[in-house]
Design an enzyme around this catalytic site. Structure first.
Site, PDB file in Angstrom:
ATOM      1  N   ASN A 168       0.836  -1.196   0.000  1.00 50.06           N
ATOM      2  CA  ASN A 168       0.000   0.000   0.000  1.00 50.06           C
ATOM      3  C   ASN A 168       0.873   1.249   0.000  1.00 50.06           C
ATOM      4  O   ASN A 168       1.940   1.290   0.626  1.00 50.06           O
ATOM      5  CB  ASN A 168      -1.002   0.002   1.152  1.00 50.06           C
ATOM      6  CG  ASN A 168      -0.380  -0.179   2.518  1.00 50.06           C
ATOM      7  OD1 ASN A 168       0.653  -0.832   2.647  1.00 50.06           O
ATOM      8  ND2 ASN A 168      -1.006   0.381   3.540  1.00 50.06           N
ATOM      9  N   GLU A 189       0.335   5.181   0.691  1.00 52.67           N
ATOM     10  CA  GLU A 189      -0.579   6.223   1.164  1.00 52.67           C
ATOM     11  C   GLU A 189      -0.099   7.590   0.705  1.00 52.67           C
ATOM     12  O   GLU A 189       1.028   7.753   0.221  1.00 52.67           O
ATOM     13  CB  GLU A 189      -0.672   6.159   2.698  1.00 52.67           C
ATOM     14  CG  GLU A 189      -1.260   4.827   3.163  1.00 52.67           C
ATOM     15  CD  GLU A 189      -1.504   4.760   4.658  1.00 52.67           C
ATOM     16  OE1 GLU A 189      -1.005   5.634   5.402  1.00 52.67           O
ATOM     17  OE2 GLU A 189      -2.201   3.813   5.076  1.00 52.67           O
ATOM     18  N   CYS A 214      -4.180   0.714  -2.566  1.00 51.39           N
ATOM     19  CA  CYS A 214      -4.016  -0.529  -1.808  1.00 51.39           C
ATOM     20  C   CYS A 214      -2.915  -1.408  -2.409  1.00 51.39           C
ATOM     21  O   CYS A 214      -2.602  -1.329  -3.613  1.00 51.39           O
ATOM     22  CB  CYS A 214      -5.309  -1.336  -1.820  1.00 51.39           C
ATOM     23  SG  CYS A 214      -6.674  -0.587  -0.930  1.00 51.39           S
ATOM     24  N   GLU A 242      -3.059  -4.592  -3.055  1.00 51.77           N
ATOM     25  CA  GLU A 242      -3.551  -5.525  -4.076  1.00 51.77           C
ATOM     26  C   GLU A 242      -3.598  -4.860  -5.448  1.00 51.77           C
ATOM     27  O   GLU A 242      -3.219  -5.458  -6.458  1.00 51.77           O
ATOM     28  CB  GLU A 242      -4.951  -6.025  -3.723  1.00 51.77           C
ATOM     29  CG  GLU A 242      -5.031  -6.799  -2.409  1.00 51.77           C
ATOM     30  CD  GLU A 242      -5.346  -5.921  -1.206  1.00 51.77           C
ATOM     31  OE1 GLU A 242      -4.875  -4.761  -1.168  1.00 51.77           O
ATOM     32  OE2 GLU A 242      -6.062  -6.389  -0.309  1.00 51.77           O
ATOM     33  N   CYS A 246     -10.241  -5.143   0.345  1.00 50.93           N
ATOM     34  CA  CYS A 246     -11.391  -4.241   0.323  1.00 50.93           C
ATOM     35  C   CYS A 246     -12.237  -4.504  -0.933  1.00 50.93           C
ATOM     36  O   CYS A 246     -11.805  -5.175  -1.874  1.00 50.93           O
ATOM     37  CB  CYS A 246     -10.926  -2.783   0.367  1.00 50.93           C
ATOM     38  SG  CYS A 246     -10.276  -2.159  -1.181  1.00 50.93           S
ATOM     39  N   CYS A 291     -10.696  -3.553  -4.323  1.00 59.24           N
ATOM     40  CA  CYS A 291      -9.663  -4.492  -4.784  1.00 59.24           C
ATOM     41  C   CYS A 291     -10.282  -5.801  -5.267  1.00 59.24           C
ATOM     42  O   CYS A 291      -9.797  -6.403  -6.230  1.00 59.24           O
ATOM     43  CB  CYS A 291      -8.656  -4.748  -3.670  1.00 59.24           C
ATOM     44  SG  CYS A 291      -7.575  -3.333  -3.379  1.00 59.24           S
TER      45      CYS A 291
END
Ligand code: THU
Length: 146
Positions: free
Chosen positions: A58, A60, A69, A71, A102, A105
């Site tokens: 990830n 940010e 993310c 993934e 999530c 994803c």
């Protein structure tokens, strides 16, 4: 559906050594996570249909909504590496039990996988559990019936 693609319920579609390799790659990727805001580090590793591994973590951003993310970063790495289909993904998080991908994803994974795509959820040092993308995202959005 071809016989080779027909999965036996509950049986992982890749062998234990390949799953261990994938989890190890996701753990290594997690160490590069850029998560100064949530401090929630995620690593992901994808096995493509040519048995190649692509990783993501990830990333940010101070403008929080720009966060990507692990993934989806792994999917991007797979696509730029020439992969078009994925066989499995390992996702490593520190929650107990390990977190599931999530919803966003899951939909992106559905673009490149199918209902049998293996999703391995693992902790940084402990156990891993096997899941199917079709169970995590039943009836994913598609433009036309498959
Ligand atoms: N995150 C992922 O990398 N994958 C998911 O499936 C869910 C959440 C990241 C985004 C953010 O950097 C942190 O976890 C907390 O939400």
């Amino acid at each position: 559906m071809k016989a080779a693609r027909r999965a036996v319920a509950g049986r992982p579609s890749i062998g234990a050594p390949a799953r261990q390799t994938l989890v190890a790659a996701a753990r290594a990727a997690r160490r590069h996570a850029h998560a100064p805001y949530s401090h929630f580090r995620v690593g992901a590793a994808i096995l493509d249909d040519q048995d190649r591994v692509h990783v993501g973590c990830n990333v940010e951003n101070v403008s929080y909504g720009l966060t990507v993310c692990a993934e989806r970063n792994a999917i991007a790495a797979a696509v730029v590496g020439g992969a078009r289909r994925i066989r499995a993904i390992a996702v490593v998080t520190s929650t107990k039990p390990p977190a599931t991908p999530c919803g966003a994803c899951r939909q992106v994974l559905a673009e490149f996988g199918d209902e049998q795509t293996l999703v391995v959820l693992a902790s940084p040092t402990g156990t891993a559990t096997n899941h199917r993308l079709g169970a995590l995202l039943p009836e994913s959005f598609r433009l036309r019936p498959t």
